[in-house]
Design a protein around this motif. Structure first.
Motif, mmCIF file in Angstrom:
data_model
loop_
_atom_site.group_PDB
_atom_site.id
_atom_site.type_symbol
_atom_site.label_atom_id
_atom_site.label_comp_id
_atom_site.label_asym_id
_atom_site.label_seq_id
_atom_site.Cartn_x
_atom_site.Cartn_y
_atom_site.Cartn_z
ATOM 1 N N THR A 57 0.850 -1.192 0.000
ATOM 2 C CA THR A 57 0.000 0.000 0.000
ATOM 3 C C THR A 57 0.888 1.246 0.000
ATOM 4 O OG1 THR A 57 -0.156 0.179 2.423
ATOM 5 C CG2 THR A 57 -1.755 -1.237 1.306
ATOM 6 N N LEU A 110 -7.614 4.899 0.902
ATOM 7 C CA LEU A 110 -7.746 4.212 2.185
ATOM 8 C C LEU A 110 -8.431 5.063 3.253
ATOM 9 C CD1 LEU A 110 -4.249 2.476 2.262
ATOM 10 C CD2 LEU A 110 -6.463 1.409 1.790
ATOM 11 N N VAL A 113 -12.134 3.982 4.044
ATOM 12 C CA VAL A 113 -12.460 2.719 4.700
ATOM 13 C C VAL A 113 -13.670 2.904 5.606
ATOM 14 C CG1 VAL A 113 -11.668 1.148 6.513
ATOM 15 C CG2 VAL A 113 -10.194 1.654 4.591
ATOM 16 N N VAL A 165 -6.776 5.897 7.787
ATOM 17 C CA VAL A 165 -5.665 5.337 7.010
ATOM 18 C C VAL A 165 -4.704 4.571 7.905
ATOM 19 C CG1 VAL A 165 -3.679 5.881 5.549
ATOM 20 C CG2 VAL A 165 -5.837 7.126 5.240
ATOM 21 N N ALA A 169 -7.615 1.194 7.942
ATOM 22 C CA ALA A 169 -7.226 0.624 6.648
ATOM 23 C C ALA A 169 -6.167 -0.454 6.828
ATOM 24 C CB ALA A 169 -6.713 1.728 5.728
#
Length: 224
Positions: A57, A110, A113, A165, A169
């Motif tokens: 990521t 992200l 989420v 994030v 995430a």
């Protein structure tokens, strides 16, 4: 004799601080030596040890980009996850032009989420990794904004984005990839932390960011 006299004359608080300082220096030296030993070890065959694919990521810049290129140089195919489609296309092209590996890209903001858009992106990620021998997951994506501000000065939405994030995430992406590792009984999960939660006891005006990274440093994923 002069040295002995001075030692005997030293106050108890000084000796206590000296003892604590020695313990801290010893602990720091041990950790440093452990890291050096890790760096000096012969490189492992990651593909053979863990699997043919890695998920990264935040691979389009900085540490994430370097990690992606390093994993590709070690023969791992890559599933690249980032919020910017153009940047994903560029890093995927760079990886393939330098190394004989395959790439997949998943556009995923992200910070979304636990929203409808985030759920759809998570579905695409699960589809992307389905059936792949994913042996390595690198949770690199992170947000540090807002910066050095008091809580009453901070943008609440930015704080929520950071927590989504850095916390949610990371957890959801791990949960999406981990079942395959457990089924194959091998794999490695790397969560990128921060010195803000390790090197110093507190991080004034960055307490929320440091707290999210403390979560990362305390998160352990066991594969048995």
């Amino acid at each position: 004799m002069a040295f002995l006299s001075q030692a005997q004359a030293a106050p108890a608080w000084f000796l206590s601080l000296a003892f604590l300082g020695t313990l801290y220096a010893a602990a720091f030296s041990f950790r440093l030596l452990a890291h050096l030993a890790l760096c000096l070890r012969r490189p492992k065959d990651l593909r053979r040890r863990y699997g043919a694919w890695a998920v990264v990521t935040g691979p389009t810049s900085g540490i994430g980009r370097s990690v992606a290129l390093e994993l590709a140089s070690r023969g791992l195919n890559l599933v690249l996850v980032d919020l910017n489609a153009a940047n994903l296309k560029e890093i995927a092209h760079t990886v393939r032009s330098r190394h004989a590996v395959q790439t997949k890209t998943v556009v995923f903001d992200l910070s979304l989420v636990s929203t409808a858009q985030g759920d759809e992106a998570m579905r695409r990620l699960r589809e992307a990794v389905a059936g792949l021998d994913v042996g390595v997951l690198v949770n690199n994506a992170g947000v540090a904004k807002p910066g050095a501000v008091y809580l009453h000065e901070a943008d609440v939405e930015a704080c929520v984005r950071m927590m989504r994030v850095n916390l949610w995430a990371l957890t959801e992406v791990t949960a999406a990839v981990l079942p395959g590792m457990l089924e194959r009984r091998r794999g490695a999960v790397v969560n990128m932390g921060s010195a803000s939660s390790e090197a110093i006891p507190s991080f004034p005006l960055h307490t929320m960011y440091a707290a999210t990274k403390r979560y990362v440093s305390n998160k352990r994923t066991g594969i048995r």
